[in-house]
Design an enzyme around this catalytic site. Sequence first.
Site, mmCIF file in Angstrom:
data_model
loop_
_atom_site.group_PDB
_atom_site.id
_atom_site.type_symbol
_atom_site.label_atom_id
_atom_site.label_comp_id
_atom_site.label_asym_id
_atom_site.label_seq_id
_atom_site.Cartn_x
_atom_site.Cartn_y
_atom_site.Cartn_z
ATOM 1 N N ASP A 334 -3.583 6.644 3.464
ATOM 2 C CA ASP A 334 -3.250 7.743 2.153
ATOM 3 C C ASP A 334 -2.962 9.232 2.761
ATOM 4 O OD1 ASP A 334 -3.643 8.982 -0.028
ATOM 5 O OD2 ASP A 334 -5.944 8.966 -0.136
ATOM 6 N N GLU A 337 -5.525 11.803 3.703
ATOM 7 C CA GLU A 337 -6.560 11.763 4.849
ATOM 8 C C GLU A 337 -6.186 12.675 5.615
ATOM 9 O OE1 GLU A 337 -9.584 9.475 5.371
ATOM 10 O OE2 GLU A 337 -9.334 10.184 3.216
ATOM 11 N N ASP A 369 -8.546 4.559 0.962
ATOM 12 C CA ASP A 369 -7.919 5.446 2.063
ATOM 13 C C ASP A 369 -7.061 4.740 2.897
ATOM 14 O OD1 ASP A 369 -9.297 7.795 0.884
ATOM 15 O OD2 ASP A 369 -11.067 6.929 1.903
#
Length: 595
Positions: A334, A337, A369
């Site tokens: 992601d 992040e 994520d």
Amino acid sequence: MTEITGKRITFKRSRPNPLFESWLEELHEEASNKKSKLEPMLKEALTSLSKYPLPLLTGAECAILSGFDKRLCQFLDSRLEVYNSNNLKIPKPASPIQVNASQDSSSNNSNLQQTNGVQNGNSNQNMLNINEATASTSQISSHLSSCNTSSPQTPKPPEHSAGKRARKTKHYKPAHRSGGYAILLGLLENSESGNPVNKENLIEIAQKYCEESFVRPKPESLYTAWSSMSKLVTKGLVVKHGARKATYTLSEQGLNLAKELLEESKNIPTINNIIFNDNHVKNQEPILTINNGHQNHIDIVDNEIPTTSEQCLVDKSPILEMLPGTFDVVLIIDIHETNGLSKKTDPTVAQFNKYPDLKHEYRSLKVGDFTWIARDKVNSSKEFILPYIVERKRMDDLGASIKDGRFHEQKFRLKKSGLKNIIYLVENYGSNKHIGLPVQTLMQALANTRVQNGFKVHITDSLTNSARFLAMMTKRLTIEYKDKTLKGHNQEPSGDILPTFAFFNKAALKNKPLSVTDTFIKLLLQMKGVSVEKALAITKVYKTPSSLFKAYEGCDDDREGELLLANLKYKNVSSNVGPKVSKSIYQLFTFDNYI
């Protein structure tokens, strides 16, 4: 006898605390370059320290000065401990000398010379105690010249008393993949250009040789990998050119040490080679080594994942196939992040860049994520999402998500994603002292996540080990799927048929229109004691609030209504919703309570 009058002469040191000042100057320069909020405080501390006329022996003693808070004092004490461990000790100078000019001039001169000589001798002896093990004579002389106000004297090595053996000279060598190690190899790599390198470019070059970040301090610490630079300069391994916009090169001694470290590193296998170039790894059960050396088996969660028909956002499409050997397994990270892919020194990006054989990409994920896709080697637009998804939480973020309610909402969305294997990746935050909630509370929440929600929980101690875990997972999934034929379509997962990545990401939109049932589930999740599984069990029987109202109207009395939901089964018919939760929902939804 003639009385001689005159002015009192006071001798003061120009820099009573040269080491503390130099360390604060480094911090202030770094904070100023980053436009940190700490810059005014560091400036105030540096100003007050430069005006203080007496020597300070510890960072704790600096607390009496303006601008020094507890963190800054602890930083100086930690830096001083490292400094002393290398056998460099701060001189303990005598009190400032005061001479009254009213005394006899000849005796004054002789006494002054004797006093200065005693002072310099004591100071030199303190400074040179076992110093030959770590620093050259020229370095010691330059340091003494900044500490003494009297005329500089050539320092002499200490004489060891009879019967005592002199310590052997130690050759300084930074630990493998430490900050100092990375800086030396980064400068060695840059030396081919023949030009000095500034801090920003050196960090970009050196980060791949280091386990820790050059820009983000460790939890509960002010240190980064760059903090090792001052030690390398002190040791004479690195030459610093300039002050404000400093550049760096290797000294001849540093060049030899860097070449030695590079040669030794050839015999040390990298983490990338251990994970991706180990020919002994065959098809086997995915076993993941965690930080303490134990093994954690990742098994498949066979629970049925309830989904709603409203998630079908596209028309039915034919089933697509990928034959063995025609696709790559790619880790999707992601983009949120990171702090932005344009920042070459971003800690997350730097950690994954340490694995050149790791196929990974940064995209916007609507849920989770990290996840993995199988991408066709010829037609790159054909992507199936594999049934694994990871939610990453640092301990302090986990505590914050529990307090503001995101914790249950995120688990609900992960369950609704339709992917079978959900992994909760939790990172320790230093010693877990400042995480918003007691550690016992967070561990209980993780235990509930494992037992009640059926998620897999994996705990690491740093971002470095989290990246290593994900790299190992990527390798294991590559081995698991390399001989399989994959099928996919633009719909929800069904058996062995996987959804396409485009469909998955679109179906997981956080702000997409919700059905009445989904809204009812979210409402139930706000109540104490209602987990995702319990809410799903209730809405499986009563899909809307209206149907639950009608059921309550059919009850003969309050007692029957309070127990209406108590015996509903959830989690593969192994547990009941329970009387307490049933009673709370009854009291919330019955009309009499609002009159």
